[in-house]
Design an enzyme around this catalytic site. Structure first.
Site, short mmCIF file in Angstrom:
data_model
loop_
_atom_site.label_atom_id
_atom_site.label_comp_id
_atom_site.label_asym_id
_atom_site.label_seq_id
_atom_site.Cartn_x
_atom_site.Cartn_y
_atom_site.Cartn_z
N ASP A 177 0.78 -1.25 0.00
CA ASP A 177 0.00 0.00 0.00
C ASP A 177 0.81 1.29 0.00
O ASP A 177 0.24 2.37 0.02
CB ASP A 177 -1.01 0.00 1.15
CG ASP A 177 -0.35 0.10 2.51
OD1 ASP A 177 0.89 0.11 2.58
OD2 ASP A 177 -1.07 0.16 3.52
N CYS A 217 -23.63 -5.06 1.85
CA CYS A 217 -23.82 -4.19 3.02
C CYS A 217 -25.31 -3.99 3.32
O CYS A 217 -25.69 -3.78 4.47
CB CYS A 217 -23.16 -2.82 2.78
SG CYS A 217 -21.37 -2.84 2.95
N CYS A 268 -27.44 -1.93 6.33
CA CYS A 268 -26.63 -1.80 7.55
C CYS A 268 -25.86 -0.48 7.56
O CYS A 268 -25.27 -0.08 6.56
CB CYS A 268 -25.64 -2.97 7.62
SG CYS A 268 -24.54 -2.91 9.05
N CYS A 305 -21.11 0.71 10.78
CA CYS A 305 -19.82 1.42 10.76
C CYS A 305 -20.02 2.93 10.82
O CYS A 305 -19.29 3.64 11.52
CB CYS A 305 -19.01 1.02 9.53
SG CYS A 305 -19.82 1.34 7.95
N CYS A 335 -18.55 5.22 14.11
CA CYS A 335 -17.30 5.98 13.93
C CYS A 335 -17.22 7.11 14.95
O CYS A 335 -18.07 8.01 14.97
CB CYS A 335 -17.22 6.54 12.51
SG CYS A 335 -15.70 7.51 12.26
N CYS A 387 -10.36 10.89 10.28
CA CYS A 387 -10.21 9.52 10.78
C CYS A 387 -9.16 9.44 11.89
O CYS A 387 -8.11 10.09 11.81
CB CYS A 387 -9.82 8.62 9.60
SG CYS A 387 -9.55 6.90 10.02
N CYS A 398 -7.08 2.79 14.26
CA CYS A 398 -8.41 2.58 14.84
C CYS A 398 -9.08 1.44 14.08
O CYS A 398 -8.99 1.37 12.86
CB CYS A 398 -9.24 3.86 14.70
SG CYS A 398 -10.94 3.70 15.30
N CYS A 400 -14.61 0.80 12.89
CA CYS A 400 -15.53 0.51 11.79
C CYS A 400 -15.42 -0.94 11.31
O CYS A 400 -16.34 -1.46 10.67
CB CYS A 400 -15.34 1.49 10.63
SG CYS A 400 -13.75 1.37 9.79
N CYS A 427 -18.49 -4.24 12.20
CA CYS A 427 -19.04 -4.78 10.95
C CYS A 427 -19.52 -6.22 11.16
O CYS A 427 -18.74 -7.07 11.59
CB CYS A 427 -17.99 -4.74 9.85
SG CYS A 427 -18.57 -5.46 8.30
#
Length: 308
Positions: A132, A186, A189, A192, A196, A212, A239, A242, A246
């Site tokens: 990443d 999803c 729902c 998340c 948050c 965030c 963190c 979220c 789930c």
């Protein structure tokens, strides 16, 4: 008679599994047309905060053929990091992905091994490995290759194992058989979004990175804004809120990568231990960890912000 594309695809997926990857999906390399306006809009709204590197290489982020000459295929891979144990409850929290060794090195080694396998078994194949830190839209490619769907928290989700895994890519100049995207599960729902702590999920599927907790505790180099006081729920590095809330993560299974096993101190540290951490202990505990990215000064800043 099996064709070469099918044979090579099966070989690669089988070796990826042998190397410990959770799953492997393959897409045709090309311009990510649907992602271009999304990325542009996100940057225009300055949701990258001080992560100015996100503004660099805009075209390369959207088109892997600009990263690898004559790129034909994007091989997306998932590597599980869900731990079998979590931290002491009387502790400042660090994101689960940082419990063990720095994933960049662990994954890069596996990707290098996979590319070497391809070159040995198939022949002259050129390619590059990406984790990443490179300008690749890893979640978009993983979704395109059917490994999961991008959820309302902007993470890649799967019905089988949730979202606690790393995503990596191998971009190569070999035609392979391509996988199809999966569907979004999803539904209605909003777990998340509701959970948050800093309201960073500003709309379904859109995360304002500059709000965030991971951004504040890792990317931000200056003082954390005072208006965030009391909102961090003891998160000192990253963190997981979220992801923790789930419903699909009820299916998360512990990883089997020894290098991701935590340093015992990471699990046993109390708040007092974190508050009294010295440079020597920091270096010893986190020398091979992603936590070292904040340096001791950044970690102390985060802890002082939580403590005061």
């Amino acid at each position: 008679m099996i064709n070469n594309k099918s044979k090579y695809t099966n070989l690669i997926k089988s070796e990826a599994k042998r190397l410990g990857f959770l799953s492997c999906g393959i897409s045709k390399a090309g311009f990510l047309e649907a992602e271009a306006p999304r990325l542009e809009n996100w940057l225009n709204k300055q949701m990258n905060g001080q992560m100015s590197y996100m503004e660099n290489h805009f075209d390369k982020r959207l088109n892997p053929t600009l990263l690898v000459d004559d790129a034909k295929s994007v091989i997306s891979l998932l590597l599980n990091y869900y731990p079998s144990e979590i931290q002491n409850t009387n502790s400042y929290k660090i994101s689960k992905y940082a419990y063990g060794q720095d994933y960049h090195f662990v994954i890069k080694e596996k990707l290098t091994a996979l590319l070497h396998f391809i070159q040995t078994e198939i022949g002259e194949v050129s390619g590059r490995a990406f984790v990443d830190s490179a300008p690749v839209l890893d979640k978009a490619w993983a979704a395109k290759s059917g490994l999961g769907w991008i959820g309302k928290n902007s993470n890649l989700l799967t019905k089988q194992v949730g979202s606690f895994y790393f995503i990596a890519e191998l971009i190569i100049d070999l035609d392979l058989e391509y996988d199809n995207p999966t569907t979004d599960h999803c539904g209605s729902c909003t777990a998340c979004i509701d959970a948050c702590p800093t309201d960073a999920i500003v709309a379904p599927y859109i995360v304002d990175g500059s709000k965030c907790i991971s951004y504040f505790t890792i990317e931000l180099k200056e003082n954390i804004p005072t208006e965030m006081k009391g909102k961090f729920n003891d998160w000192a590095f990253g963190c997981d809120v979220c992801q923790d809330v789930c419903p699909w993560n009820k299916f998360s299974k512990p990883h089997n990568e020894p290098l991701f096993n935590p340093n015992p101190e990471v699990l046993s540290f109390t708040k007092k231990d974190w508050e009294e951490i010295t440079e020597e202990i920091f270096k010893k505990t986190f020398k091979d960890s992603a936590v070292k990215r904040t340096k001791i000064g950044g970690l102390k800043r985060n802890i002082n912000f939580l403590k005061d």
